[in-house]
Design an enzyme around this catalytic site. Structure first.
Site, PDB file in Angstrom:
ATOM      1  N   ASN A   1     -10.583 -12.038  -4.052  1.00 52.88           N
ATOM      2  CA  ASN A   1     -10.171 -13.336  -4.625  1.00 52.88           C
ATOM      3  C   ASN A   1      -8.968 -13.919  -3.884  1.00 52.88           C
ATOM      4  O   ASN A   1      -8.359 -14.860  -4.361  1.00 52.88           O
ATOM      5  CB  ASN A   1      -9.843 -13.207  -6.119  1.00 52.88           C
ATOM      6  CG  ASN A   1      -8.585 -12.389  -6.369  1.00 52.88           C
ATOM      7  OD1 ASN A   1      -8.091 -11.715  -5.466  1.00 52.88           O
ATOM      8  ND2 ASN A   1      -8.067 -12.429  -7.584  1.00 52.88           N
TER       9      ASN A   1
ATOM     10  N   SER B   1       7.063   3.291 -10.422  1.00 55.28           N
ATOM     11  CA  SER B   1       7.110   1.819 -10.483  1.00 55.28           C
ATOM     12  C   SER B   1       6.006   1.396 -11.436  1.00 55.28           C
ATOM     13  O   SER B   1       5.101   2.184 -11.741  1.00 55.28           O
ATOM     14  CB  SER B   1       6.857   1.188  -9.111  1.00 55.28           C
ATOM     15  OG  SER B   1       5.467   1.213  -8.807  1.00 55.28           O
TER      16      SER B   1
ATOM     17  N   TYR C   1       3.626  -0.661 -10.796  1.00 54.34           N
ATOM     18  CA  TYR C   1       2.367  -0.577 -10.033  1.00 54.34           C
ATOM     19  C   TYR C   1       1.796   0.837 -10.112  1.00 54.34           C
ATOM     20  O   TYR C   1       0.615   1.035 -10.417  1.00 54.34           O
ATOM     21  CB  TYR C   1       2.599  -0.985  -8.566  1.00 54.34           C
ATOM     22  CG  TYR C   1       1.659  -0.284  -7.615  1.00 54.34           C
ATOM     23  CD1 TYR C   1       0.301  -0.591  -7.599  1.00 54.34           C
ATOM     24  CD2 TYR C   1       2.119   0.717  -6.756  1.00 54.34           C
ATOM     25  CE1 TYR C   1      -0.575   0.086  -6.755  1.00 54.34           C
ATOM     26  CE2 TYR C   1       1.257   1.381  -5.900  1.00 54.34           C
ATOM     27  CZ  TYR C   1      -0.093   1.066  -5.908  1.00 54.34           C
ATOM     28  OH  TYR C   1      -0.955   1.741  -5.089  1.00 54.34           O
TER      29      TYR C   1
ATOM     30  N   LYS D   1      -1.800   2.655 -11.825  1.00 52.41           N
ATOM     31  CA  LYS D   1      -2.731   3.581 -11.167  1.00 52.41           C
ATOM     32  C   LYS D   1      -2.941   4.822 -12.035  1.00 52.41           C
ATOM     33  O   LYS D   1      -4.022   5.403 -12.059  1.00 52.41           O
ATOM     34  CB  LYS D   1      -2.197   4.001  -9.799  1.00 52.41           C
ATOM     35  CG  LYS D   1      -2.215   2.891  -8.774  1.00 52.41           C
ATOM     36  CD  LYS D   1      -3.636   2.538  -8.401  1.00 52.41           C
ATOM     37  CE  LYS D   1      -3.683   1.651  -7.188  1.00 52.41           C
ATOM     38  NZ  LYS D   1      -5.027   1.207  -6.848  1.00 52.41           N
TER      39      LYS D   1
ATOM     40  N   LEU E   1       6.087   3.045   7.318  1.00 51.87           N
ATOM     41  CA  LEU E   1       6.021   3.277   8.762  1.00 51.87           C
ATOM     42  C   LEU E   1       5.678   1.986   9.521  1.00 51.87           C
ATOM     43  O   LEU E   1       6.250   1.716  10.593  1.00 51.87           O
ATOM     44  CB  LEU E   1       4.999   4.383   9.076  1.00 51.87           C
ATOM     45  CG  LEU E   1       4.974   4.834  10.524  1.00 51.87           C
ATOM     46  CD1 LEU E   1       6.340   5.301  11.009  1.00 51.87           C
ATOM     47  CD2 LEU E   1       3.955   5.940  10.727  1.00 51.87           C
TER      48      LEU E   1
HETATM   49  N1  LIG Z   1      -1.945   0.644   1.770  1.00 52.02           N
HETATM   50  C1  LIG Z   1      -1.501   1.799   1.328  1.00 52.02           C
HETATM   51  O1  LIG Z   1      -0.665   2.453   1.959  1.00 52.02           O
HETATM   52  C2  LIG Z   1      -2.014   2.357   0.034  1.00 52.02           C
HETATM   53  C3  LIG Z   1      -1.568   3.623  -0.377  1.00 52.02           C
HETATM   54  C4  LIG Z   1      -2.041   4.147  -1.566  1.00 52.02           C
HETATM   55  C5  LIG Z   1      -2.960   3.432  -2.323  1.00 52.02           C
HETATM   56  N2  LIG Z   1      -3.366   2.209  -1.905  1.00 52.02           N
HETATM   57  C6  LIG Z   1      -4.327   1.484  -2.746  1.00 52.02           C
HETATM   58  O2  LIG Z   1      -5.429   1.082  -1.956  1.00 52.02           O
HETATM   59  C7  LIG Z   1      -5.919  -0.183  -2.403  1.00 52.02           C
HETATM   60  C8  LIG Z   1      -5.940  -1.151  -1.239  1.00 52.02           C
HETATM   61  O3  LIG Z   1      -4.621  -1.289  -0.730  1.00 52.02           O
HETATM   62  P1  LIG Z   1      -4.280  -2.320   0.396  1.00 52.02           P
HETATM   63  O4  LIG Z   1      -3.051  -1.853   1.044  1.00 52.02           O
HETATM   64  O5  LIG Z   1      -5.502  -2.599   1.197  1.00 52.02           O
HETATM   65  O6  LIG Z   1      -3.923  -3.604  -0.494  1.00 52.02           O
HETATM   66  P2  LIG Z   1      -4.345  -5.122  -0.249  1.00 52.02           P
HETATM   67  O7  LIG Z   1      -3.543  -5.956  -1.176  1.00 52.02           O
HETATM   68  O8  LIG Z   1      -4.275  -5.464   1.179  1.00 52.02           O
HETATM   69  O9  LIG Z   1      -5.872  -5.120  -0.689  1.00 52.02           O
HETATM   70  C9  LIG Z   1      -6.307  -5.334  -2.001  1.00 52.02           C
HETATM   71  C10 LIG Z   1      -7.230  -6.536  -1.975  1.00 52.02           C
HETATM   72  O10 LIG Z   1      -7.753  -6.724  -3.289  1.00 52.02           O
HETATM   73  C11 LIG Z   1      -7.755  -8.099  -3.585  1.00 52.02           C
HETATM   74  N3  LIG Z   1      -7.685  -8.236  -5.046  1.00 52.02           N
HETATM   75  C12 LIG Z   1      -6.655  -7.891  -5.866  1.00 52.02           C
HETATM   76  N4  LIG Z   1      -6.978  -8.171  -7.138  1.00 52.02           N
HETATM   77  C13 LIG Z   1      -8.228  -8.697  -7.130  1.00 52.02           C
HETATM   78  C14 LIG Z   1      -9.100  -9.195  -8.127  1.00 52.02           C
HETATM   79  N5  LIG Z   1      -8.741  -9.223  -9.425  1.00 52.02           N
HETATM   80  N6  LIG Z   1     -10.322  -9.655  -7.761  1.00 52.02           N
HETATM   81  C15 LIG Z   1     -10.699  -9.653  -6.454  1.00 52.02           C
HETATM   82  N7  LIG Z   1      -9.913  -9.196  -5.464  1.00 52.02           N
HETATM   83  C16 LIG Z   1      -8.687  -8.733  -5.791  1.00 52.02           C
HETATM   84  C17 LIG Z   1      -6.538  -8.664  -2.860  1.00 52.02           C
HETATM   85  O11 LIG Z   1      -6.661 -10.031  -2.584  1.00 52.02           O
HETATM   86  C18 LIG Z   1      -6.503  -7.823  -1.588  1.00 52.02           C
HETATM   87  O12 LIG Z   1      -7.184  -8.453  -0.521  1.00 52.02           O
HETATM   88  C19 LIG Z   1      -4.994  -0.631  -3.522  1.00 52.02           C
HETATM   89  O13 LIG Z   1      -5.584  -0.329  -4.755  1.00 52.02           O
HETATM   90  C20 LIG Z   1      -3.755   0.194  -3.304  1.00 52.02           C
HETATM   91  O14 LIG Z   1      -3.075   0.404  -4.498  1.00 52.02           O
HETATM   92  C21 LIG Z   1      -2.912   1.656  -0.743  1.00 52.02           C
END
Ligand SMILES: NC(=O)c1ccc[n+]([C@@H]2O[C@H](COP(=O)([O-])OP(=O)(O)OC[C@H]3O[C@@H](n4cnc5c(N)ncnc54)[C@H](O)[C@@H]3O)[C@@H](O)[C@H]2O)c1
Length: 391
Positions: free
Chosen positions: A32, A179, A181, A185, A239
């Site tokens: 979205n 946090s 957030y 989770k 990082l």
């Molecule tokens: N990046 C990291 O280091 C990391 C580490 C641990 C966990 N995570 C988890 O992995 C997942 C992806 O992380 P990321 O870094 O790619 O984050 P990100 O924000 O880049 O990706 C999440 C995507 O989901 C979309 N989104 C959010 N809510 C939505 C909704 N209601 N409907 C449709 N789309 C929606 C956002 O627009 C975004 O593009 C997350 O759940 C995050 O908590 C990420």
């Protein structure tokens, strides 16, 4: 497999979509654009401008000859999600679509309520869509190692066997997120576990550590396919931020003492872990938890690694300890188990000078876009210091 990737426009979602598509899976993505909108609203644009998801799909088709189906909409809208589920009829759903930033969730009341609502309602809707349209469909949800906090005992993979007054029981491992957030989770994990017990759905919860990296084999073919890469203090991971700071000559921003230790992994390993989980799914009624990281480092160790690799690449990297905006232990015991994904076949990428050298070179190529105002932390955990509107 037919795979539906929720959050397919994000830092991890888009490279996962290309990776699975290249491996021959039939891939559809949903997003979205929350992440893009939040970056614009908070004035923390990513390093590279990213084409729309439809444009990325077209670019990928031109490069690979493979199609990724794109749906733009909100998972909190059940009608939209139902439509997607019926059209795609996935065998596996990868649920990335949450508000993923700890600082964002601590910015103020509105961001807190949004994080809670978005992350819990989206997960609830995914569960209901699976139950309604294909109860056999496997949900692979991205969790975080941050749900465990930093307990003074080893962290197990999801469960802990407790002996109490001569009797034994396995419980979900106690959670102590740092946090709001991270709390969501923990809560969405509890919700998935609940529905595994109630409705026999299949779930793998990937408790992932912070991810680093930008280019993958698939995006390496064209920079316009690169992932959304944030280096600001809200959406950037540590990082990735350090690499950008090294390139622009800003001292690396170590929060507090820098003894905070976490489990890290390369973006390439995220893709592999997700595919391994999809190909070897949880059983009906099973809530499976994997601790998804490859190696642990303290923030000080990461900073030293970036300084070393920076020196090799001609950057004079300085390290600076800044007051810690978060409330967290800065020295602590940390020994999490992480064997399940290795047993499924993960061949990890380790963090070394070559990997850091590639990241430094990529960032340097785009360094004209770096906004120095985004480097220092803006959001503080304590109520009295909290920042409600950033910049
Ligand atoms: N990046 C990291 O280091 C990391 C580490 C641990 C966990 N995570 C988890 O992995 C997942 C992806 O992380 P990321 O870094 O790619 O984050 P990100 O924000 O880049 O990706 C999440 C995507 O989901 C979309 N989104 C959010 N809510 C939505 C909704 N209601 N409907 C449709 N789309 C929606 C956002 O627009 C975004 O593009 C997350 O759940 C995050 O908590 C990420």
């Amino acid at each position: 497999m037919k795979v539906l990737i929720l959050g397919g426009d994000g830092y991890l979602g888009w490279p996962t979509a290309m990776y699975l598509s290249w491996k021959g899976h039939e891939v559809a993505v949903v997003d979205n654009y929350f992440r893009r909108r939040a970056c614009t609203e908070l004035n923390c644009e990513p390093l590279l401008a990213v084409p729309s998801l439809h444009q990325r799909g077209e670019l990928w088709q031109a490069v690979s000859g493979r199609k990724i189906q794109v749906f733009i909409g909100d998972l909190c809208d059940y009608q939209f999600l139902s439509h997607v589920f019926q059209e795609v009829d996935p065998e596996g759903v990868v649920h990335y679509a949450e508000q993923p930033s700890a600082p964002y969730s601590m910015m103020g009341r509105e961001a807190a309520v949004f994080t809670l609502t978005n992350n819990l309602v989206s997960t609830c809707n995914v569960i209901h869509a699976v139950a309604e349209f294909n109860p056999d469909c496997h949900i692979v949800k991205l969790g975080t190692m941050g749900v465990y906090g930093t307990p003074n005992i080893d962290i197990e993979e999801g469960y802990l066997e407790v002996e109490h007054k001569g009797r034994k029981q396995k419980f979900l491992y106690p959670k102590a997120p740092g946090s709001l957030y991270h709390l969501t989770k923990a809560q969405d994990g509890d919700m998935l576990y609940f529905y595994c017990r109630m409705w026999d759905i299949r779930v793998t919860d990937l408790n992932q550590g912070p991810v680093y990296g930008v280019q993958t084999d698939e995006s390496g073919q064209d920079d316009r396919l690169a992932s959304i890469f944030n280096y600001d203090s809200i959406f950037g991971t540590v990082l990735n931020r350090f690499v950008v700071q090294a390139v622009v000559g800003h001292p690396l921003t170590v929060y507090g003492n820098g003894g905070q230790t976490r489990g890290y992994l390369n973006i390439a390993d995220t893709m592999a872990c997700v595919e391994l989980s999809l190909l070897q799914p949880a059983g009906r009624g099973e809530y499976r938890v994997f601790n998804q990281f490859v190696e642990t480092f303290s923030v000080n160790e990461l900073a030293e690694k970036v300084r070393g690799a920076g020196r090799q690449s001609g950057f004079d990297v300085k390290i600076n300890k800044v007051p810690n905006p978060r409330r967290e232990a800065e020295e602590h015991y940390y020994n999490p188990v992480h064997t399940n994904l290795f047993e499924l076949g993960l061949k990890p990428h380790y963090l070394n000078e070559a990997v850091l050298g590639d990241m430094l070179a990529f960032v340097k190529k785009h360094s004209a876009n770096i906004n120095l105002d985004l480097i220092l932390p803006q959001v503080h955990w304590k109520t009295e210091n909290r920042c409600n509107s950033i910049r």
